[in-house]
Design an enzyme around this catalytic site. Structure first.
Site, mmCIF file in Angstrom:
data_model
loop_
_atom_site.group_PDB
_atom_site.id
_atom_site.type_symbol
_atom_site.label_atom_id
_atom_site.label_comp_id
_atom_site.label_asym_id
_atom_site.label_seq_id
_atom_site.Cartn_x
_atom_site.Cartn_y
_atom_site.Cartn_z
ATOM 1 N N ARG A 88 -0.062 18.421 -0.658
ATOM 2 C CA ARG A 88 -0.995 18.470 -1.781
ATOM 3 C C ARG A 88 -1.555 17.075 -2.060
ATOM 4 O O ARG A 88 -2.748 16.922 -2.328
ATOM 5 C CB ARG A 88 -0.296 19.028 -3.026
ATOM 6 C CG ARG A 88 -1.275 19.382 -4.121
ATOM 7 C CD ARG A 88 -0.621 20.026 -5.333
ATOM 8 N NE ARG A 88 0.481 20.893 -4.997
ATOM 9 C CZ ARG A 88 1.518 21.132 -5.787
ATOM 10 N NH1 ARG A 88 1.597 20.568 -6.977
ATOM 11 N NH2 ARG A 88 2.484 21.945 -5.419
ATOM 12 N N GLU A 101 0.827 -1.210 0.000
ATOM 13 C CA GLU A 101 0.000 0.000 0.000
ATOM 14 C C GLU A 101 0.861 1.260 0.000
ATOM 15 O O GLU A 101 0.377 2.333 0.346
ATOM 16 C CB GLU A 101 -0.912 0.002 1.226
ATOM 17 C CG GLU A 101 -1.925 -1.117 1.234
ATOM 18 C CD GLU A 101 -2.803 -1.095 2.467
ATOM 19 O OE1 GLU A 101 -2.527 -0.318 3.401
ATOM 20 O OE2 GLU A 101 -3.768 -1.861 2.493
#
Length: 89
Positions: free
Chosen positions: A26, A6
């Protein structure tokens, strides 16, 4: 690039730590903005991102493994301090 199950890695050449941190935040904000349901999670109802940032000036004395270890440490600090955030080593 996918790095592990992951985990993903982003390589940002010629980027200082302040700019890398901004990019990390961001990523965190953009992923949260999609509001993707995550019913299997115990951490949040939607998919979130924890980001670990590490910056180095390459030298012959360092190995890529050292940079990865620094980024990994920052990632786990982000996860252990509440997730859904960016932490710089």
């Amino acid at each position: 690039a996918r790095y592990g199950g992951e985990e993903f890695a982003v390589v940002l050449p010629a980027t200082d730590s302040a700019d890398a941190e901004e990019i990390g935040w961001r990523v965190v904000r953009d992923i949260a903005s999609y509001r993707i349901p995550h019913r299997a999670s115990r951490a949040a109802e939607v998919v979130t991102a924890s980001v670990g940032v590490a910056c180095v000036i390459p030298s012959p004395m360092q190995t890529p493994r050292e940079l990865i270890a620094l980024a990994d440490e920052a990632l786990y600090r982000a996860k252990n301090s509440g997730r859904d955030k960016c932490v710089v080593h």
